[in-house]
Design a protein around this motif. Structure first.
Motif, PDB file in Angstrom:
ATOM      1  N   ARG A 220      42.854  41.542  41.570  1.00 33.69           N
ATOM      2  CA  ARG A 220      44.121  41.518  42.040  1.00 33.69           C
ATOM      3  C   ARG A 220      44.615  42.839  41.460  1.00 33.69           C
ATOM      4  N   ARG A 221      44.423  43.179  40.489  1.00 35.63           N
ATOM      5  CA  ARG A 221      45.578  45.163  39.633  1.00 35.63           C
ATOM      6  C   ARG A 221      44.383  45.685  38.989  1.00 35.63           C
ATOM      7  N   GLY A 222      43.141  45.708  38.821  1.00 39.97           N
ATOM      8  CA  GLY A 222      41.799  46.348  39.007  1.00 39.97           C
ATOM      9  C   GLY A 222      41.050  46.027  37.618  1.00 39.97           C
TER      10      GLY A 222
ATOM     11  N   LEU B 169      36.234  45.166  31.610  1.00 42.58           N
ATOM     12  CA  LEU B 169      37.665  45.342  30.492  1.00 42.58           C
ATOM     13  C   LEU B 169      38.796  45.122  31.654  1.00 42.58           C
ATOM     14  N   GLY B 170      40.158  44.446  31.578  1.00 41.85           N
ATOM     15  CA  GLY B 170      41.218  45.132  31.947  1.00 41.85           C
ATOM     16  C   GLY B 170      42.132  43.838  32.225  1.00 41.85           C
ATOM     17  N   GLY B 171      42.671  43.705  32.275  1.00 45.70           N
ATOM     18  CA  GLY B 171      44.379  43.054  31.901  1.00 45.70           C
ATOM     19  C   GLY B 171      45.497  44.125  31.399  1.00 45.70           C
TER      20      GLY B 171
ATOM     21  N   ALA C 259      36.898  37.659  39.385  1.00 48.65           N
ATOM     22  CA  ALA C 259      37.218  37.398  40.826  1.00 48.65           C
ATOM     23  C   ALA C 259      38.068  36.201  40.224  1.00 48.65           C
ATOM     24  N   ASP C 260      37.219  35.667  39.070  1.00 46.76           N
ATOM     25  CA  ASP C 260      37.492  34.598  38.319  1.00 46.76           C
ATOM     26  C   ASP C 260      38.462  34.571  37.805  1.00 46.76           C
TER      27      ASP C 260
END
Length: 116
Positions: free
Chosen positions: A81-83, A106-108, A75-76
């Motif tokens: 928002r996208r997963g 992992l994200g982005g 969340a930080d």
């Protein structure tokens, strides 16, 4: 691996550097030094537990706390928002390379399936 030789224990104890995102009395989140995604964070317990497979039933509350930390850090970083993906490798065949229980956040980018 003895806790004294564990690189994640060294980070948790302040004996080794890391880009720390979150820490409390039981857990720590920091950026992975070998990222495989635009956002790659490791979440570890401060106590030395070899792997998720080695965790005892008595450590269930600690594992639940790690989930809370993953959720908070995601969340930080705006990943919720996208997963994002959370990975916990256990043992050599599971892909675990550091013998200290840890979760990869992992994200982005879009994640592919199957992962490995």
């Amino acid at each position: 691996m003895v806790a004294d030789a564990c690189p994640f224990c060294a980070i948790a104890e302040g004996r080794a550097p890391a880009r720390i995102l979150y820490e409390d009395g039981q857990a720590l989140a920091f950026y992975d030094i070998h990222p495989v995604a635009p956002v790659h964070v490791l979440v570890i317990p401060r106590s030395h537990i070899v792997s998720l497979a080695a965790a005892s039933p008595e450590e269930a509350a600690l594992i639940a706390d790690l989930v809370r930390v993953v959720h908070r850090v995601a969340a930080d970083l705006g990943l919720n928002r996208r997963g994002y993906r959370v990975v916990a490798n256990a043992g050599r065949e599971g892909g675990q390379t550091v013998a200290h229980m840890h979760w990869h956040l992992l994200g982005g980018r879009a994640m592919r399936w199957p992962p490995g």
